[in-house]
Motif scaffolding. Structure first.
Motif, mmCIF file in Angstrom:
data_model
loop_
_atom_site.group_PDB
_atom_site.id
_atom_site.type_symbol
_atom_site.label_atom_id
_atom_site.label_comp_id
_atom_site.label_asym_id
_atom_site.label_seq_id
_atom_site.Cartn_x
_atom_site.Cartn_y
_atom_site.Cartn_z
ATOM 1 N N ALA A 46 17.626 7.821 -0.093
ATOM 2 C CA ALA A 46 16.488 7.038 0.387
ATOM 3 C C ALA A 46 15.180 7.593 -0.152
ATOM 4 C CB ALA A 46 16.478 7.023 1.913
ATOM 5 N N CYS A 47 15.049 8.922 -0.197
ATOM 6 C CA CYS A 47 13.825 9.529 -0.740
ATOM 7 C C CYS A 47 13.647 9.178 -2.203
ATOM 8 C CB CYS A 47 13.874 11.044 -0.565
ATOM 9 S SG CYS A 47 13.754 11.615 1.150
ATOM 10 N N GLU A 48 14.727 9.249 -2.970
ATOM 11 C CA GLU A 48 14.648 8.925 -4.395
ATOM 12 C C GLU A 48 14.290 7.454 -4.601
ATOM 13 O OE1 GLU A 48 18.433 10.075 -5.889
ATOM 14 O OE2 GLU A 48 17.930 12.229 -6.001
ATOM 15 N N SER A 49 14.861 6.589 -3.766
ATOM 16 C CA SER A 49 14.547 5.160 -3.870
ATOM 17 C C SER A 49 13.077 4.897 -3.571
ATOM 18 C CB SER A 49 15.430 4.367 -2.895
ATOM 19 O OG SER A 49 15.101 2.999 -2.911
ATOM 20 N N ASP A 50 12.533 5.576 -2.565
ATOM 21 C CA ASP A 50 11.109 5.418 -2.239
ATOM 22 C C ASP A 50 10.236 5.821 -3.421
ATOM 23 O OD1 ASP A 50 11.642 4.506 0.283
ATOM 24 O OD2 ASP A 50 11.308 6.430 1.285
ATOM 25 N N GLN A 51 10.606 6.926 -4.101
ATOM 26 C CA GLN A 51 9.824 7.390 -5.244
ATOM 27 C C GLN A 51 9.881 6.396 -6.392
ATOM 28 O OE1 GLN A 51 7.872 9.987 -5.604
ATOM 29 N NE2 GLN A 51 8.322 11.225 -3.797
ATOM 30 N N VAL A 52 11.073 5.897 -6.684
ATOM 31 C CA VAL A 52 11.238 4.953 -7.785
ATOM 32 C C VAL A 52 10.449 3.674 -7.538
ATOM 33 C CG1 VAL A 52 12.912 3.458 -8.955
ATOM 34 C CG2 VAL A 52 13.465 5.862 -8.521
ATOM 35 N N LYS A 53 10.459 3.195 -6.298
ATOM 36 C CA LYS A 53 9.767 1.951 -5.968
ATOM 37 C C LYS A 53 8.265 2.132 -5.769
ATOM 38 C CE LYS A 53 13.871 -0.002 -3.717
ATOM 39 N NZ LYS A 53 14.503 -0.382 -2.429
ATOM 40 N N TYR B 10 6.892 3.579 -3.167
ATOM 41 C CA TYR B 10 6.562 3.442 -1.758
ATOM 42 C C TYR B 10 5.894 4.689 -1.186
ATOM 43 C CZ TYR B 10 9.456 -0.794 -1.494
ATOM 44 O OH TYR B 10 9.974 -2.043 -1.678
ATOM 45 N N VAL B 11 6.129 5.837 -1.807
ATOM 46 C CA VAL B 11 5.544 7.091 -1.347
ATOM 47 C C VAL B 11 4.868 7.779 -2.522
ATOM 48 C CG1 VAL B 11 7.271 7.383 0.461
ATOM 49 C CG2 VAL B 11 7.644 8.423 -1.779
ATOM 50 N N THR B 12 4.052 8.763 -2.219
ATOM 51 C CA THR B 12 3.453 9.610 -3.235
ATOM 52 C C THR B 12 3.986 11.013 -3.051
ATOM 53 O OG1 THR B 12 1.555 10.000 -1.791
ATOM 54 C CG2 THR B 12 1.362 8.218 -3.404
ATOM 55 N N GLU B 13 3.683 11.904 -3.991
ATOM 56 C CA GLU B 13 4.258 13.240 -3.945
ATOM 57 C C GLU B 13 3.832 14.020 -2.712
ATOM 58 O OE1 GLU B 13 3.534 15.340 -7.513
ATOM 59 O OE2 GLU B 13 4.683 13.962 -8.780
ATOM 60 N N ASP B 14 2.632 13.715 -2.212
ATOM 61 C CA ASP B 14 2.148 14.467 -1.052
ATOM 62 C C ASP B 14 2.479 13.791 0.267
ATOM 63 O OD1 ASP B 14 0.505 12.329 -1.401
ATOM 64 O OD2 ASP B 14 -1.365 13.398 -0.948
ATOM 65 N N ARG B 15 3.246 12.673 0.219
ATOM 66 C CA ARG B 15 3.643 11.992 1.464
ATOM 67 C C ARG B 15 5.010 11.385 1.243
ATOM 68 N NH1 ARG B 15 0.887 9.934 5.985
ATOM 69 N NH2 ARG B 15 1.954 8.219 7.012
ATOM 70 N N ARG C 18 0.844 -1.195 0.000
ATOM 71 C CA ARG C 18 0.000 0.000 0.000
ATOM 72 C C ARG C 18 0.884 1.252 0.000
ATOM 73 N NH1 ARG C 18 -3.724 1.863 5.132
ATOM 74 N NH2 ARG C 18 -4.649 3.730 4.166
ATOM 75 N N PRO C 19 0.950 1.969 -1.115
ATOM 76 C CA PRO C 19 1.822 3.148 -1.186
ATOM 77 C C PRO C 19 1.455 4.189 -0.129
ATOM 78 C CG PRO C 19 1.010 2.531 -3.364
ATOM 79 C CD PRO C 19 0.236 1.727 -2.375
ATOM 80 N N ALA C 20 2.462 4.894 0.347
ATOM 81 C CA ALA C 20 2.307 6.025 1.262
ATOM 82 C C ALA C 20 1.719 5.647 2.615
ATOM 83 C CB ALA C 20 1.457 7.135 0.620
ATOM 84 N N SER C 21 1.750 4.384 2.971
ATOM 85 C CA SER C 21 1.172 3.978 4.260
ATOM 86 C C SER C 21 2.186 3.997 5.397
ATOM 87 C CB SER C 21 0.531 2.587 4.147
ATOM 88 O OG SER C 21 1.459 1.633 3.676
ATOM 89 N N GLY C 22 3.488 4.003 5.075
ATOM 90 C CA GLY C 22 4.510 4.064 6.118
ATOM 91 C C GLY C 22 4.736 5.491 6.580
ATOM 92 N N GLY C 23 4.831 5.704 7.893
ATOM 93 C CA GLY C 23 5.053 7.042 8.432
ATOM 94 C C GLY C 23 6.396 7.608 8.003
ATOM 95 N N ALA C 24 6.394 8.893 7.643
ATOM 96 C CA ALA C 24 7.629 9.549 7.222
ATOM 97 C C ALA C 24 8.561 9.745 8.411
ATOM 98 C CB ALA C 24 7.310 10.890 6.575
ATOM 99 N N GLY C 25 9.859 9.805 8.117
ATOM 100 C CA GLY C 25 10.852 10.019 9.158
ATOM 101 C C GLY C 25 12.242 9.889 8.579
ATOM 102 N N LYS C 26 13.245 10.082 9.415
ATOM 103 C CA LYS C 26 14.610 9.798 8.967
ATOM 104 C C LYS C 26 14.671 8.362 8.468
ATOM 105 C CE LYS C 26 19.431 9.822 10.498
ATOM 106 N NZ LYS C 26 20.365 10.087 11.640
ATOM 107 N N TYR C 27 13.918 7.523 9.166
ATOM 108 C CA TYR C 27 13.719 6.147 8.708
ATOM 109 C C TYR C 27 12.211 5.933 8.565
ATOM 110 C CZ TYR C 27 18.582 5.874 9.962
ATOM 111 O OH TYR C 27 19.929 6.131 10.039
ATOM 112 N N ARG C 28 11.787 5.468 7.405
ATOM 113 C CA ARG C 28 10.370 5.349 7.070
ATOM 114 C C ARG C 28 9.748 4.119 7.704
ATOM 115 N NH1 ARG C 28 9.045 2.048 3.721
ATOM 116 N NH2 ARG C 28 10.995 2.114 2.526
ATOM 117 N N GLY C 29 8.481 4.270 8.110
ATOM 118 C CA GLY C 29 7.747 3.124 8.607
ATOM 119 C C GLY C 29 7.464 2.123 7.497
ATOM 120 N N GLY C 30 7.288 0.860 7.869
ATOM 121 C CA GLY C 30 6.979 -0.176 6.889
ATOM 122 C C GLY C 30 5.597 0.016 6.283
#
Length: 539
Positions: free
Chosen positions: A524-531, A533-538, A428-440
């Motif tokens: 890490a942010c770029e990797s999340d976008q490519v995969k 895992y996140v959306t532009e607003d999260r 589920r994209p964008a479901s992990g909490g943002a942080g220095k380390y992202r939630g699963g």
């Protein structure tokens, strides 16, 4: 000579662990229920003649292993040693003397070498059905939740209790699966017993006393060293869970002293009238697991390492008394580690992961043909996992069962057990909490009745109104949701209906983030976008 003797005992300790691993693998290979065979919802262990756990199988869940460690003592208290014989196997599903609810069957087998009782083997597994209302939170007493089996003999001197089997057949919906699992549990203990005798004969030992004393003394010394390094004091934490029809508050205080570590659940909400209550034996199991996973993850889990944790509670939802309904005790029980770790994080800042989805999103499906078709009925149980909380130095694991540790059952195996179709199962994209380390990340799952069928399902979900909280500046994970595919909202707990032609849509919650989001690395942010895992607003 002393050093050589200790090396020899250490080798035997390792051998004992391999014995209980083979014990657990026997259960995995022979179990009838997919929850055992595919998900590993089980435990196995070996005990000395006093009922102290010496070793557990790595395969299994903390809720089973740590409750079983206490449960064996209940068996010894109820069946005197003079009534124990070679070839015996004992059984119960008593929630207060076993593992917390009726669906878990615990079997204990005395291990004899000649005429001497040298120890016990025990195992636990979740069976697909125990009668009553079925696996769900709708019951208002334990008497509604299924057949209760007191501590009794499943087999005496090798002869299976046929009266018990006849009673089971008339009280469960899937008698072949259930009775098959009973035999699998008994066989699992038998394999452990045989391998233990082989090991003792090779080593020239008559019993487990010398090896057991070595195991427990070494473990005690190691765990006390870890406790001595901890700060002294008392810390508290509380959290809200969805509950059944209203939020439920959980509260804990942790006290660390020279004598050990105390956990007290005072301040927790009162018992519920619904089946989400937790017997203390289960709350203790997960409290100890949480503490040990941070304080001493590398120290073996046995009677000595568990003994340093003192867990207590007044009567409340985490210490429910008979005859409280407890069928879905795992939902609140799986929140206990996040509750306890939230207090421990104050004592050990920067060393404790953020909150995660915690509770499994189990769904029990009772499928049947529609009135105008000829199909088949079946009971189907699925285990599904949301995201773990982010760790102090790593992202949280996605779609991973923490704290239970069970596996996700393959779709093919699930569909094979009943007339359902899993149309979608993805992160589920964008479901992990943002942080220095992202939630699963959580998952999105869509399940429909097969053609010509409909189903009722038991919802056992949480983190819908109370998402996983981030830690040290990390953001909350996304809450979960449960709907039909046309958007109709459904309740997070209780039996509900999915008609023919509709799909059940589960959006599982994500884990909380750790650390400030603006400290996350660009890579890490770029990797999340490519995969995705996140959306532009999260981010």
């Amino acid at each position: 000579m002393r050093d050589m003797d200790e090396i020899r005992l250490q080798v035997m300790w390792n051998r004992l662990i391999s014995v209980v691993e083979e014990q657990a693998m026997t259960l995995l290979r022979t179990a009838f229920s997919t929850s055992v065979r595919e998900a590993g919802d089980l435990s196995a262990g070996v005990y000395n003649a006093r009922g102290e756990m010496l070793a557990q199988a790595v395969t299994g869940t903390p809720g089973h292993v740590n409750t079983m460690a206490e449960a064996v003592m209940h068996f010894i208290a109820e069946i005197p040693s003079e009534s124990m014989y070679p070839g015996d196997t004992y059984v119960t599903n008593d929630p207060w003397k076993g593992t917390g609810h009726l669906h878990d069957i615990t079997m204990v087998t005395p291990s004899f070498k000649g005429d001497e009782l040298i120890g016990f083997f025990a195992c636990t597994a979740h069976v697909v059905d125990v009668g009553g209302r079925g696996f769900g939170a709708d019951g208002q007493s334990v008497y509604e939740e299924g057949i209760q089996i007191p501590i009794m003999k499943f087999a005496e001197r090798g002869e299976v209790n046929q009266d018990l089997l006849r009673i089971l057949r008339l009280n469960v919906r899937e008698p072949n699966q259930v009775i098959g699992d009973f035999h699998s549990l008994a066989a699992c203990n038998d394999v452990g017993h045989k391998r233990l005798l082989e090991m003792l004969d090779e080593a020239g030992l008559d019993n487990l006393e010398r090896l057991g004393a070595f195991i427990l003394s070494r473990t005690h010394t190691a765990i006390m060293e870890r406790l001595e390094a901890l700060p002294r004091g008392t810390w508290s934490n509380d959290m809200l869970t969805d509950g059944y029809d209203e939020p439920v508050k959980l509260a804990v205080s942790i006290s660390i002293s020279d004598g050990g570590l105390g956990v007290d659940f005072s301040g927790t909400a009162a018992m519920s009238r619904w089946g989400i209550n937790v017997p203390l034996i289960y709350a203790k199991a997960y409290a100890c697991y949480a503490l040990k996973s941070v304080i001493a993850p590398d120290i073996p889990n046995n009677a000595a390492s568990l003994a340093v944790f003192n867990v207590s509670s007044p009567t409340n939802i985490l210490n429910a008394e008979r005859p409280a309904p407890v069928s879905v005790r795992h939902v609140i029980g799986h929140m206990v580690p996040d509750l306890v770790l939230g207090a421990l994080a104050q004592a050990l800042p920067g060393k404790v992961l953020a909150e995660g989805a915690a509770a499994l999103w189990n769904v029990h499906i009772s499928a049947r043909p529609t009135a105008d078709s000829e199909g088949r009925r079946a009971e189907v149980l699925m285990f599904n996992s949301g995201g773990m909380g982010a760790r102090p130095t790593l992202d949280g694991l996605s779609a991973t069962a923490f704290p239970s540790g069970v596996h996700t059952m393959p779709i093919e195996a699930t569909e094979h057990t009943g007339p359902i179709v899993v149309w979608r199962k993805e992160l589920r994209p964008a479901s992990g909490g943002a942080g220095k380390y992202r939630g699963g990340l959580g998952q999105i799952i869509e399940i429909a009745p097969a053609d010509g069928h409909e189903f009722n399902f038991s919802a056992m979900f949480d983190r819908i109104t109370a998402p996983a909280r981030g830690r040290d500046g990390g953001q909350h994970g996304a809450p979960g949701s449960v709907t039909l595919d046309d958007g109709t909202p459904l309740r997070p707990k209780g039996w509900q209906h999915v008609p023919a032609g509709r799909r059940l849509v589960l959006q599982l919650p994500g884990g909380g983030g750790f650390g400030e989001p603006n400290e996350r690395s660009r890579e890490a942010c770029e990797s999340d976008q490519v995969k995705g895992y996140v959306t532009e607003d999260r981010s």
